[in-house]
Design a protein around this motif. Structure first.
Motif, PDB file in Angstrom:
ATOM      1  N   MET A   1       0.840  -1.183   0.000  1.00 24.15           N
ATOM      2  CA  MET A   1       0.000   0.000   0.000  1.00 24.15           C
ATOM      3  C   MET A   1       0.884   1.246   0.000  1.00 24.15           C
ATOM      4  O   MET A   1       1.812   1.356   0.797  1.00 24.15           O
ATOM      5  CB  MET A   1      -0.872  -0.021   1.261  1.00 24.15           C
ATOM      6  N   PRO A   2       0.623   2.194  -0.890  1.00 22.30           N
ATOM      7  CA  PRO A   2       1.451   3.390  -0.957  1.00 22.30           C
ATOM      8  C   PRO A   2       1.322   4.242   0.312  1.00 22.30           C
ATOM      9  O   PRO A   2       0.313   4.208   1.005  1.00 22.30           O
ATOM     10  CB  PRO A   2       0.922   4.158  -2.163  1.00 22.30           C
ATOM     11  N   ALA A   3       2.369   5.002   0.570  1.00 23.01           N
ATOM     12  CA  ALA A   3       2.376   5.900   1.723  1.00 23.01           C
ATOM     13  C   ALA A   3       1.654   7.197   1.363  1.00 23.01           C
ATOM     14  O   ALA A   3       1.286   7.432   0.215  1.00 23.01           O
ATOM     15  CB  ALA A   3       3.813   6.190   2.133  1.00 23.01           C
ATOM     16  N   THR A   4       1.475   8.033   2.361  1.00 24.26           N
ATOM     17  CA  THR A   4       0.859   9.345   2.175  1.00 24.26           C
ATOM     18  C   THR A   4       1.641  10.349   3.006  1.00 24.26           C
ATOM     19  O   THR A   4       2.470   9.974   3.847  1.00 24.26           O
ATOM     20  CB  THR A   4      -0.599   9.346   2.668  1.00 24.26           C
ATOM     21  N   ALA A   5       1.359  11.628   2.811  1.00 24.60           N
ATOM     22  CA  ALA A   5       1.980  12.660   3.647  1.00 24.60           C
ATOM     23  C   ALA A   5       1.602  12.435   5.110  1.00 24.60           C
ATOM     24  O   ALA A   5       2.429  12.647   6.008  1.00 24.60           O
ATOM     25  CB  ALA A   5       1.550  14.042   3.173  1.00 24.60           C
ATOM     26  N   ALA A   6       0.380  11.987   5.355  1.00 27.32           N
ATOM     27  CA  ALA A   6      -0.046  11.735   6.744  1.00 27.32           C
ATOM     28  C   ALA A   6       0.772  10.607   7.375  1.00 27.32           C
ATOM     29  O   ALA A   6       1.170  10.702   8.544  1.00 27.32           O
ATOM     30  CB  ALA A   6      -1.535  11.405   6.788  1.00 27.32           C
ATOM     31  N   LEU A   7       1.059   9.560   6.625  1.00 26.34           N
ATOM     32  CA  LEU A   7       1.881   8.465   7.150  1.00 26.34           C
ATOM     33  C   LEU A   7       3.323   8.941   7.361  1.00 26.34           C
ATOM     34  O   LEU A   7       3.944   8.616   8.376  1.00 26.34           O
ATOM     35  CB  LEU A   7       1.849   7.260   6.212  1.00 26.34           C
ATOM     36  N   PHE A   8       3.855   9.705   6.425  1.00 25.69           N
ATOM     37  CA  PHE A   8       5.202  10.276   6.555  1.00 25.69           C
ATOM     38  C   PHE A   8       5.277  11.057   7.865  1.00 25.69           C
ATOM     39  O   PHE A   8       6.203  10.875   8.658  1.00 25.69           O
ATOM     40  CB  PHE A   8       5.461  11.194   5.355  1.00 25.69           C
ATOM     41  N   ASP A  88       6.556   1.672   0.316  1.00 26.79           N
ATOM     42  CA  ASP A  88       5.757   0.974   1.324  1.00 26.79           C
ATOM     43  C   ASP A  88       6.133   1.509   2.708  1.00 26.79           C
ATOM     44  O   ASP A  88       7.156   2.177   2.884  1.00 26.79           O
ATOM     45  CB  ASP A  88       5.961  -0.542   1.240  1.00 26.79           C
ATOM     46  N   GLU A  89       5.310   1.213   3.685  1.00 26.46           N
ATOM     47  CA  GLU A  89       5.485   1.764   5.026  1.00 26.46           C
ATOM     48  C   GLU A  89       6.819   1.365   5.656  1.00 26.46           C
ATOM     49  O   GLU A  89       7.501   2.192   6.258  1.00 26.46           O
ATOM     50  CB  GLU A  89       4.331   1.333   5.933  1.00 26.46           C
ATOM     51  N   ALA A  90       7.210   0.112   5.533  1.00 29.33           N
ATOM     52  CA  ALA A  90       8.452  -0.355   6.153  1.00 29.33           C
ATOM     53  C   ALA A  90       9.670   0.354   5.561  1.00 29.33           C
ATOM     54  O   ALA A  90      10.585   0.749   6.290  1.00 29.33           O
ATOM     55  CB  ALA A  90       8.590  -1.864   6.007  1.00 29.33           C
ATOM     56  N   THR A  91       9.685   0.528   4.248  1.00 26.36           N
ATOM     57  CA  THR A  91      10.802   1.219   3.595  1.00 26.36           C
ATOM     58  C   THR A  91      10.833   2.675   4.019  1.00 26.36           C
ATOM     59  O   THR A  91      11.901   3.226   4.321  1.00 26.36           O
ATOM     60  CB  THR A  91      10.687   1.093   2.063  1.00 26.36           C
TER      61      THR A  91
END
Length: 112
Positions: A1-8, A88-91
């Motif tokens: 699942m792709p990341a977002t600015a919110a996840l960053f 991805d989130e882990a990367t």
């Protein structure tokens, strides 16, 4: 699942002592007032990381569609874009930790 600015933002702020601030009207993330990451290019779907040149080369070699140097002199010093639409989130978590640890170790060296 792709990341977002919110996840960053979430992952950056989970790092011990990290705070959100602003530089040139763009969100940035700091440790003891030193920037390790920004969302200065979030309108293009990119986050920015303060990596060493060696780390930058390694990330780009392993994932050339996700990481790229920032244009100009900043990029030649290690500033690196990460494509939030593809990472991805882990990367992303690992890349943010690398940028954070660069600032942390530089600060520890100054105190010694």
């Amino acid at each position: 699942m792709p990341a977002t600015a919110a996840l960053f933002r979430k992952l950056a702020l989970e790092l011990p002592g990290a705070i959100e601030s602003s530089h040139r009207n763009h969100p940035d993330f700091r440790l003891n007032n030193r920037i390790f990451a920004t969302l200065s290019a979030q309108d293009r779907g990119l986050g920015t990381l303060k990596l060493t040149v060696e780390q930058q080369q390694s990330f780009i070699a392993e994932m050339p569609t996700i990481f790229e140097p920032v244009q100009g002199g900043w990029g030649r010093m290690g500033m690196t874009f990460v494509d939030l639409r593809q990472v991805d989130e882990a990367t992303l978590q690992g890349a943010l930790a690398a940028a954070y640890n660069n600032v942390k170790s530089k600060q520890a060296g100054r105190k010694a």
